[in-house]
Design a protein around this motif. Sequence first.
Motif, short mmCIF file in Angstrom:
data_model
loop_
_atom_site.label_atom_id
_atom_site.label_comp_id
_atom_site.label_asym_id
_atom_site.label_seq_id
_atom_site.Cartn_x
_atom_site.Cartn_y
_atom_site.Cartn_z
N LYS A 174 0.84 -1.21 0.00
CA LYS A 174 0.00 0.00 0.00
C LYS A 174 0.87 1.25 0.00
O LYS A 174 0.61 2.21 -0.74
CB LYS A 174 -0.90 -0.01 1.24
CG LYS A 174 -1.68 1.28 1.47
CD LYS A 174 -2.64 1.52 0.32
CE LYS A 174 -3.51 2.76 0.60
NZ LYS A 174 -2.71 4.01 0.57
N ALA A 175 1.94 1.23 0.80
CA ALA A 175 2.81 2.40 0.87
C ALA A 175 3.50 2.68 -0.46
O ALA A 175 3.75 3.84 -0.81
CB ALA A 175 3.86 2.18 1.97
N ALA A 176 3.78 1.62 -1.21
CA ALA A 176 4.47 1.78 -2.50
C ALA A 176 3.51 2.16 -3.61
O ALA A 176 3.93 2.40 -4.74
CB ALA A 176 5.20 0.49 -2.86
N GLY A 177 2.22 2.19 -3.32
CA GLY A 177 1.25 2.64 -4.31
C GLY A 177 0.60 1.55 -5.12
O GLY A 177 0.04 1.82 -6.20
N LEU A 232 10.29 8.87 2.44
CA LEU A 232 9.74 9.17 3.76
C LEU A 232 8.29 8.68 3.88
O LEU A 232 7.87 8.22 4.94
CB LEU A 232 9.80 10.68 4.04
CG LEU A 232 11.13 11.24 4.55
CD1 LEU A 232 11.02 12.74 4.77
CD2 LEU A 232 11.57 10.54 5.82
N TYR A 233 7.59 8.74 2.77
CA TYR A 233 6.20 8.31 2.80
C TYR A 233 6.10 6.80 3.03
O TYR A 233 5.32 6.34 3.88
CB TYR A 233 5.51 8.68 1.48
CG TYR A 233 4.07 8.23 1.41
CD1 TYR A 233 3.08 8.90 2.13
CD2 TYR A 233 3.71 7.12 0.63
CE1 TYR A 233 1.76 8.49 2.08
CE2 TYR A 233 2.39 6.70 0.58
CZ TYR A 233 1.42 7.38 1.29
OH TYR A 233 0.12 6.96 1.26
N ASP A 240 3.58 3.17 10.79
CA ASP A 240 2.33 3.80 11.26
C ASP A 240 2.56 5.19 11.86
O ASP A 240 2.09 5.52 12.95
CB ASP A 240 1.63 2.90 12.29
CG ASP A 240 1.12 1.62 11.68
OD1 ASP A 240 0.67 1.66 10.52
OD2 ASP A 240 1.19 0.58 12.35
N THR A 241 3.31 5.99 11.12
CA THR A 241 3.54 7.36 11.55
C THR A 241 3.27 8.29 10.37
O THR A 241 2.58 7.89 9.42
CB THR A 241 4.98 7.52 12.09
OG1 THR A 241 5.15 8.85 12.60
CG2 THR A 241 6.03 7.22 11.04
N LEU A 264 15.44 7.93 12.83
CA LEU A 264 14.64 7.58 13.99
C LEU A 264 13.20 7.42 13.52
O LEU A 264 12.67 8.29 12.80
CB LEU A 264 14.73 8.68 15.05
CG LEU A 264 16.07 8.83 15.78
CD1 LEU A 264 16.05 10.09 16.63
CD2 LEU A 264 16.33 7.62 16.66
N VAL A 265 12.59 6.31 13.88
CA VAL A 265 11.22 6.08 13.42
C VAL A 265 10.22 6.11 14.58
O VAL A 265 9.02 6.17 14.34
CB VAL A 265 11.12 4.73 12.68
CG1 VAL A 265 11.88 4.80 11.37
CG2 VAL A 265 11.62 3.59 13.54
#
Length: 271
Positions: A174-177, A232-233, A240-241, A264-265
């Motif tokens: 999902k994060a990669a689109g 960063l996305y 989950d930030t 830092l995450v």
Amino acid sequence: MKRIIIVFCVAAFFFSCKSKKAIVTKKRTDRTERVERTVETPAETQTIETPTTTKVYANNTERYIDEYKDVAQNEMRLYGIPASITLAQGILESGSGRGRLSVEANNHFGIKCHEWTGARIYHDDDKSQECFRKYKDAKYSFRDHSLFLTERRRYSPLFSLKKEDYKGWAKGLKAAGYATDRKYPDKLISLIERYNLHEYDKAVLGNSYTPYQPEVAENQQTTYTVSKGDTLYSISKRYDTTVEELQNLNGLTDTTLSIGQVLLVKPTSKN
């Protein structure tokens, strides 16, 4: 004289009668016994039909899993994509093999045409009558799915995850689109856990399989090393930030990242 002749004739006649032998013809009859034998011929070959066992499925999803689990496991061996993820995506994207794209085009993953030069089909999706790839056989759709993920830079962070980490893979897609649906990761995870699809990962990995608990691992991890293809996305979605939170934690003024950079995450007592 006459008397002598008569006597002689009578004596001759009497003698001839005595010496005459009767000729008896004895017929010989040969008796031939007729023996009838019954020759037993082998019985006609009988074809014994073995009763076929028809599998009974609770629903179309179970049927789909049984039909394509071997294909998904083979793709995992060749390309490193968890079979659980491949099956869950196939189920979701194809409607368990009953959607129009899968029925008419053997397209089980909703892969659009892009630079595709082969056969195509047009179908309403995010927009009206979008172009989708069409395959001769479903197995080519599975192979194209593997190539689609391995050959595109934006999916490269997925391959740094453990193969057992199906939750990380689901969120990473999902994060990669891969999909626009915000609940896409949750849907994949739900399918994997409902149908125990992670067992197919375990079968491929064998003794190297170790049950993975992503929540524990990610809660303990406070840093992340940037790898090729990271943004960063994508990192924010994995943990989950938000992009803004990552920028604040790391003192970043823009979204530029470099490979090997340590971010830092999660907040700690020191930051």
